[in-house]
Motif scaffolding. Structure first.
Motif, PDB file in Angstrom:
ATOM      1  N   ASN A 278      41.135  18.602  30.628  1.00  0.00           N
ATOM      2  CA  ASN A 278      40.265  17.425  30.629  1.00  0.00           C
ATOM      3  C   ASN A 278      41.017  16.172  31.056  1.00  0.00           C
ATOM      4  N   ALA A 279      42.268  16.068  30.619  1.00  0.00           N
ATOM      5  CA  ALA A 279      43.056  14.878  30.914  1.00  0.00           C
ATOM      6  C   ALA A 279      43.303  14.703  32.408  1.00  0.00           C
ATOM      7  N   SER A 280      43.302  15.793  33.161  1.00  0.00           N
ATOM      8  CA  SER A 280      43.433  15.687  34.615  1.00  0.00           C
ATOM      9  C   SER A 280      42.073  15.550  35.293  1.00  0.00           C
ATOM     10  N   LEU A 281      41.016  16.058  34.647  1.00  0.00           N
ATOM     11  CA  LEU A 281      39.675  15.965  35.224  1.00  0.00           C
ATOM     12  C   LEU A 281      39.152  14.535  35.208  1.00  0.00           C
ATOM     13  N   VAL A 282      39.408  13.801  34.141  1.00  0.00           N
ATOM     14  CA  VAL A 282      38.846  12.455  33.987  1.00  0.00           C
ATOM     15  C   VAL A 282      39.275  11.511  35.106  1.00  0.00           C
ATOM     16  N   PRO A 283      40.566  11.411  35.461  1.00  0.00           N
ATOM     17  CA  PRO A 283      40.931  10.540  36.591  1.00  0.00           C
ATOM     18  C   PRO A 283      40.253  10.947  37.894  1.00  0.00           C
ATOM     19  N   TRP A 284      40.049  12.258  38.090  1.00  0.00           N
ATOM     20  CA  TRP A 284      39.382  12.713  39.306  1.00  0.00           C
ATOM     21  C   TRP A 284      37.930  12.245  39.326  1.00  0.00           C
ATOM     22  N   LEU A 285      37.231  12.354  38.205  1.00  0.00           N
ATOM     23  CA  LEU A 285      35.840  11.904  38.135  1.00  0.00           C
ATOM     24  C   LEU A 285      35.735  10.411  38.456  1.00  0.00           C
ATOM     25  N   VAL A 286      36.649   9.623  37.897  1.00  0.00           N
ATOM     26  CA  VAL A 286      36.629   8.173  38.139  1.00  0.00           C
ATOM     27  C   VAL A 286      36.997   7.875  39.594  1.00  0.00           C
ATOM     28  N   MET A 287      37.929   8.657  40.149  1.00  0.00           N
ATOM     29  CA  MET A 287      38.304   8.470  41.552  1.00  0.00           C
ATOM     30  C   MET A 287      37.125   8.782  42.471  1.00  0.00           C
ATOM     31  N   ILE A 288      36.373   9.832  42.170  1.00  0.00           N
ATOM     32  CA  ILE A 288      35.185  10.162  42.957  1.00  0.00           C
ATOM     33  C   ILE A 288      34.167   9.021  42.882  1.00  0.00           C
ATOM     34  N   ALA A 289      33.997   8.453  41.699  1.00  0.00           N
ATOM     35  CA  ALA A 289      33.098   7.303  41.553  1.00  0.00           C
ATOM     36  C   ALA A 289      33.570   6.146  42.426  1.00  0.00           C
ATOM     37  N   GLY A 290      34.878   5.878  42.410  1.00  0.00           N
ATOM     38  CA  GLY A 290      35.434   4.799  43.234  1.00  0.00           C
ATOM     39  C   GLY A 290      35.304   5.062  44.718  1.00  0.00           C
ATOM     40  N   LEU A 291      35.450   6.319  45.117  1.00  0.00           N
ATOM     41  CA  LEU A 291      35.302   6.670  46.533  1.00  0.00           C
ATOM     42  C   LEU A 291      33.900   6.342  47.027  1.00  0.00           C
TER      43      LEU A 291
END
Length: 616
Positions: A278-291
């Motif tokens: 989960n700790a690696s998934l969360v930054p990816w989710l936020v990065m996708i939102a930013g993209l």
């Protein structure tokens, strides 16, 4: 005292390069900072040149550290604690690299090496943004270097050194007082690599994942540079390729980790919402939102403020995930978290040193960030893209909050729990996230920016909608989706999510031909959506068809680990050569084999024969 048999030169060289990496990264950060603020162009160029030299020295130092550590591990220099703790002579050579990043020091080193590579590229491509962006990245390098230096300052330990001698680690042990301790039987071989990590995925998964971690610093640095220099918008074009790269690599690393978990851990499947994953998934989710908000801004001028927030948080969550997985706070809830490193205070300072300045700068500059007063039309592409970004962000907030409960309980003395069934606690929320995201991916691309007529939209979307509905109905009826564990309501949500995922695949494939006239060079977003939709279909179908085969019907209930949270009645003890009933199969434990080319891994041969069939 002289200790015969010790080889001190590799460790001394390694520690020298650690100190050099620490100093050079700090010098590089200062030089780039001065260059970014210099009013005189000639002075700025001079400081930038010095910053480049310092960063190159830093990069050289980091790769030299890695070379020294690899030599120590590969040549079995067990006088060094890192080699003794993580490797052994019987270990297959392919896993020597895994030995390095099994430990905290090696994983920090891998992370900072990728920063060095990224920084070298940016020094050639960032142009007018080089000084402020590299100042941030160099400062990150400095903090990571403190994590591996392993020194005491005024009695306070700074970092954990990778070149500590075994006798120094066990300084109070009796053997450490003997000059010839290297001749002891216990020093003739190392402890070996954790068997769960003796897997090909652990050779390639960590480098990809840490490249993803490292790459998040680039959009963050561009965002900070824009706020710092009060040049709020021109950085966005330069940040797009880096954001795409980061989202792609980090996502790939996460999927590789899921594959490893599926093969080695079998802790509920390829994900099971383990806190470390989960700790690696969360930054990816936020990065996708930013993209997506970045794409919106470059197309319409909207959502720049949200883009700043998402890029800042994506990197901050990388630092927070580092704290979660390395502080030891998750060792009771995660099967593959690091044990405590006694550097909790240092990890907190690392995170806060970027969170507080970034949040302050964002708050101070917030009103000056360009925005469009007029609200987006609900018939526009940017409106629904923003809704999708918001869903990703809220999903990330839920996941990180639930994952952080052990830390929250430890800090505030509370007793919050996510529930007796953690997997369902996450799934009951994320299943609806999958539904919303699937539907948005399917329909949004048929909308135009700023405004779209309803006739135009429905004329193009009804065919893929009908096709997706037919396909999803066939999957629901004949795909064997009978997941009734959590009731009819949850089963209905799964069927809805299957439709949304299939809809995303069909609709985006159709859009390539209808909206883009088959121009694949312009279809990057659609191709990405097709891939994500296919992944959702696979996850939903495989998860909903999951069933326990190993219900214990033998009457033998051996609990080898009384502290384990596993459900003992879902585990069968197999006796050699005894055929045992296992659901729709007969299972027979044939033999075990440790004489193989893969080192000290013990393999068990189990024959599975389906009832009523001669096939095994």
């Amino acid at each position: 005292m002289v200790y015969p048999g010790e080889h001190l030169l590799p460790g001394q060289l390694g520690h020298f390069f650690v100190v050099l990496a620490l100093v050079s990264s700090l010098v590089a950060s200062i030089c780039f900072f001065v260059s970014a603020n210099a009013a005189n162009l000639q002075l700025a160029a001079s400081w930038k040149k010095l910053g480049r030299i310092s960063f190159i020295i830093n990069a050289f130092s980091l790769f030299s550290i890695f070379a020294c550590l690899l030599y120590i591990v590969a040549s079995h220099k067990f006088e060094y604690y890192y080699a003794w703790e993580h490797s052994s002579k019987s270990l297959d050579y392919r896993y020597l690299l895994s030995c390095i990043w099994e430990g905290q020091q090696g994983s920090f080193l891998l992370w900072t090496m990728w920063h060095a590579v990224i920084g070298m590229v940016l020094m050639r491509t960032a142009k007018q943004w080089e000084a402020p962006v590299m100042s941030v990245i160099s400062f990150v390098q400095f903090f990571i270097a403190t994590m591996i230096i392993g020194v005491y300052i005024f009695g306070i330990k700074i970092g954990n050194g990778a070149f500590l001698l075994t006798r120094e680690f066990y300084i109070d042990a009796p053997f450490a007082s003997h000059a010839d301790y290297m001749s002891l039987p216990s020093m003739q071989d190392g402890q070996g690599l954790n068997q769960l990590l003796q897997n090909y995925w652990m050779v390639i998964h960590p480098p990809i994942l840490f490249l993803g971690f490292a790459s998040t610093v680039v959009p963050f640095s561009y965002a900070i540079a824009g706020l710092w220099k009060k040049n709020y918008s021109s950085w966005t074009r330069a940040a797009i390729p880096w954001t795409l790269f980061s989202a792609c690599i980090l996502g790939t690393g996460i999927m590789m980790g899921a594959a490893w978990a599926y093969e080695s851990l079998t802790f509920g499947g390829y994900w099971a919402w383990d806190p470390v994953e989960n700790a690696s998934l969360v930054p990816w989710l936020v990065m996708i939102a930013g993209l997506h908000t970045l794409v919106i801004y470059n197309a319409t001028g909207n959502s720049l403020r949200a883009t700043y927030l998402f890029f800042i948080l994506s990197f901050v969550f990388i630092l927070y995930s580092t704290y979660l997985t390395r502080s030891g706070d998750l060792t009771d809830t995660s099967v593959h978290a690091f044990v405590g490193s006694r550097l909790n205070w240092q990890l907190r300072i690392f995170m806060l040193s970027f969170l507080i300045p970034a949040a302050t700068l964002f708050a101070v500059r917030y009103k000056k960030i360009p925005y469009i007063v007029k609200e987006e039309s609900t018939n526009s592409r940017e409106f629904w893209m923003f809704i999708g970004s918001l869903v990703f962000f809220l999903s990330a907030m839920f996941i990180i909050t639930a994952t952080s409960l052990p830390v929250i309980n430890k800090v505030f003395g509370t007793k919050f729990v996510i529930g007796s069934d953690p997997e369902f606690a996450y799934n009951r929320i994320q299943i609806f996230v999958a539904c919303v995201i699937g539907l948005l991916m399917a329909a949004t691309q048929y909308l135009k920016y700023r405004d779209t007529s309803r006739n135009f939209f429905f004329k193009r979307v009804w065919v893929p909608t009908a096709i997706a509905l037919i396909i999803s109905i066939f999957i629901s009826l004949f795909g064997g989706i009978t997941y009734n564990k959590y009731g009819a309501g949850y089963l209905g949500a799964i069927h809805l999510a299957v439709f949304a995922a299939v809809y995303a695949v069909v609709s985006n494939a159709s859009y390539i031909w209808i909206g883009l006239n088959g121009k694949f060079k312009a279809a990057g977003g659609s191709v990405a959506h097709i891939g994500f939709g296919l992944m959702l279909v696979g996850i939903l179908i495989s998860s909903s068809k999951k069933s326990v085969l190993s219900y214990n019907t033998t009457g033998i209930n051996l609990r080898f680990d009384p502290s384990s949270k596993e459900k003992s009645m879902e585990n069968i003890t197999l006796l050699k050569s005894v055929t045992t009933d296992m659901g729709t199969y007969h299972a027979t434990y044939v033999n075990s084999d440790s004489t193989n080319k893969f080192g000290n891994i013990l393999y068990f041969r189990i024959d599975m024969k389906k009832k009523g069939s001669n096939e095994s």
